[in-house]
Design a protein around this motif. Structure first.
Motif, PDB file in Angstrom:
ATOM      1  N   ASN A   9       0.829  -1.208   0.070  1.00 46.37           N
ATOM      2  CA  ASN A   9       0.180   0.045  -0.039  1.00 46.37           C
ATOM      3  C   ASN A   9       0.898   1.221  -0.020  1.00 46.37           C
ATOM      4  N   THR A  10       2.179   1.144   0.577  1.00 44.31           N
ATOM      5  CA  THR A  10       3.076   2.658   0.563  1.00 44.31           C
ATOM      6  C   THR A  10       3.674   2.498  -0.712  1.00 44.31           C
ATOM      7  N   LYS A  11       3.453   1.515  -1.486  1.00 44.55           N
ATOM      8  CA  LYS A  11       4.258   1.571  -2.852  1.00 44.55           C
ATOM      9  C   LYS A  11       5.892   1.385  -2.763  1.00 44.55           C
ATOM     10  N   THR A  12       6.290   1.106  -1.565  1.00 44.74           N
ATOM     11  CA  THR A  12       7.889   1.067  -1.395  1.00 44.74           C
ATOM     12  C   THR A  12       8.216  -0.176  -1.881  1.00 44.74           C
ATOM     13  N   THR A  13       7.425  -1.447  -1.654  1.00 48.28           N
ATOM     14  CA  THR A  13       7.964  -2.846  -1.989  1.00 48.28           C
ATOM     15  C   THR A  13       6.978  -3.223  -2.970  1.00 48.28           C
ATOM     16  N   VAL A  14       7.985  -3.835  -4.143  1.00 48.41           N
ATOM     17  CA  VAL A  14       7.126  -4.339  -5.234  1.00 48.41           C
ATOM     18  C   VAL A  14       7.484  -5.896  -5.145  1.00 48.41           C
ATOM     19  N   TYR A  15       6.564  -6.739  -5.454  1.00 44.37           N
ATOM     20  CA  TYR A  15       6.570  -8.007  -5.316  1.00 44.37           C
ATOM     21  C   TYR A  15       6.554  -8.602  -6.959  1.00 44.37           C
ATOM     22  N   LEU A  16       7.131  -9.870  -7.110  1.00 48.52           N
ATOM     23  CA  LEU A  16       6.970 -10.670  -8.248  1.00 48.52           C
ATOM     24  C   LEU A  16       6.651 -12.237  -7.621  1.00 48.52           C
ATOM     25  N   GLN A  17       5.494 -12.350  -7.729  1.00 49.74           N
ATOM     26  CA  GLN A  17       4.889 -13.872  -7.629  1.00 49.74           C
ATOM     27  C   GLN A  17       5.215 -14.636  -9.033  1.00 49.74           C
ATOM     28  N   MET A  18       5.762 -15.750  -8.925  1.00 56.57           N
ATOM     29  CA  MET A  18       6.114 -16.564  -9.814  1.00 56.57           C
ATOM     30  C   MET A  18       5.570 -18.017  -9.706  1.00 56.57           C
ATOM     31  N   ASN A  19       4.797 -18.338 -10.510  1.00 58.40           N
ATOM     32  CA  ASN A  19       4.165 -19.654 -10.418  1.00 58.40           C
ATOM     33  C   ASN A  19       4.606 -20.510 -11.623  1.00 58.40           C
ATOM     34  N   SER A  20       4.334 -21.904 -11.635  1.00 57.90           N
ATOM     35  CA  SER A  20       4.676 -22.886 -12.705  1.00 57.90           C
ATOM     36  C   SER A  20       5.792 -22.547 -13.572  1.00 57.90           C
ATOM     37  N   LEU A  21       6.824 -22.448 -12.370  1.00 59.72           N
ATOM     38  CA  LEU A  21       8.271 -22.033 -13.070  1.00 59.72           C
ATOM     39  C   LEU A  21       8.838 -23.147 -13.916  1.00 59.72           C
ATOM     40  N   LYS A  22       9.542 -22.464 -14.997  1.00 57.16           N
ATOM     41  CA  LYS A  22      10.241 -23.584 -15.986  1.00 57.16           C
ATOM     42  C   LYS A  22      11.686 -23.289 -16.071  1.00 57.16           C
ATOM     43  N   PRO A  23      12.264 -24.320 -16.504  1.00 56.52           N
ATOM     44  CA  PRO A  23      13.572 -24.230 -16.521  1.00 56.52           C
ATOM     45  C   PRO A  23      14.027 -22.829 -17.538  1.00 56.52           C
ATOM     46  N   GLU A  24      13.500 -22.426 -18.404  1.00 52.13           N
ATOM     47  CA  GLU A  24      13.939 -21.297 -19.111  1.00 52.13           C
ATOM     48  C   GLU A  24      13.613 -20.184 -18.321  1.00 52.13           C
ATOM     49  N   ASP A  25      13.065 -20.162 -17.170  1.00 53.65           N
ATOM     50  CA  ASP A  25      12.701 -18.927 -16.289  1.00 53.65           C
ATOM     51  C   ASP A  25      14.016 -18.599 -15.618  1.00 53.65           C
ATOM     52  N   THR A  26      15.044 -19.437 -15.544  1.00 55.97           N
ATOM     53  CA  THR A  26      16.297 -19.452 -14.756  1.00 55.97           C
ATOM     54  C   THR A  26      17.000 -18.142 -15.386  1.00 55.97           C
ATOM     55  N   ALA A  27      17.478 -17.314 -14.323  1.00 55.92           N
ATOM     56  CA  ALA A  27      17.935 -16.064 -14.684  1.00 55.92           C
ATOM     57  C   ALA A  27      18.298 -15.370 -13.458  1.00 55.92           C
TER      58      ALA A  27
END
Length: 115
Positions: free
Chosen positions: A73-91
């Motif tokens: 709510n304060t916009k100080t923290t941003v999240y990235l929820q990553m589901n169904s991860l694949k090997p090509e998401d490795t980075a």
């Protein structure tokens, strides 16, 4: 100045989930866009997901339906929820922010998807 600190990376099996966090500090009032990029070995850095200045979201085609960008709510923290991860998401995943006169990058957090 703005500082960005990522956390939440790690090793996960294919099909698993991870949530990345990016905490901003400093002159955060200068920020008008936030997002996530990633860079795999031997490849260029690419956009993963962003908030536009108007608050809408934008995703790379390769992650649509699997990843979700959000913020507190304060916009100080941003999240990235990553589901169904694949090997090509490795980075290495980088937090990104655009200010009034420059852009900012976090130090990066490694995400490895492997069995």
């Amino acid at each position: 100045q703005v500082q960005l600190v990522e956390s939440g990376g790690g090793l996960v099996q294919p099909g698993g989930s991870l949530r990345l966090s990016c905490a901003a500090s400093g002159n955060i009032f200068r920020i008008n866009r936030r997002g996530w990029y990633r860079q795999a070995p031997g490849k260029e850095r690419e956009l993963v997901a962003t908030f536009t200045s108007g608050g809408s979201t934008n995703y790379a085609d390769s992650v649509k339906g699997r990843f979700t960008i959000s913020r507190d709510n304060t916009k100080t923290t941003v999240y990235l929820q990553m589901n169904s991860l694949k090997p090509e998401d490795t980075a290495v995943y980088y937090c990104h922010a655009v200010g009034t006169i420059r852009e900012y990058w976090g130090q990066g957090t490694q995400v490895t998807v492997s069995s």
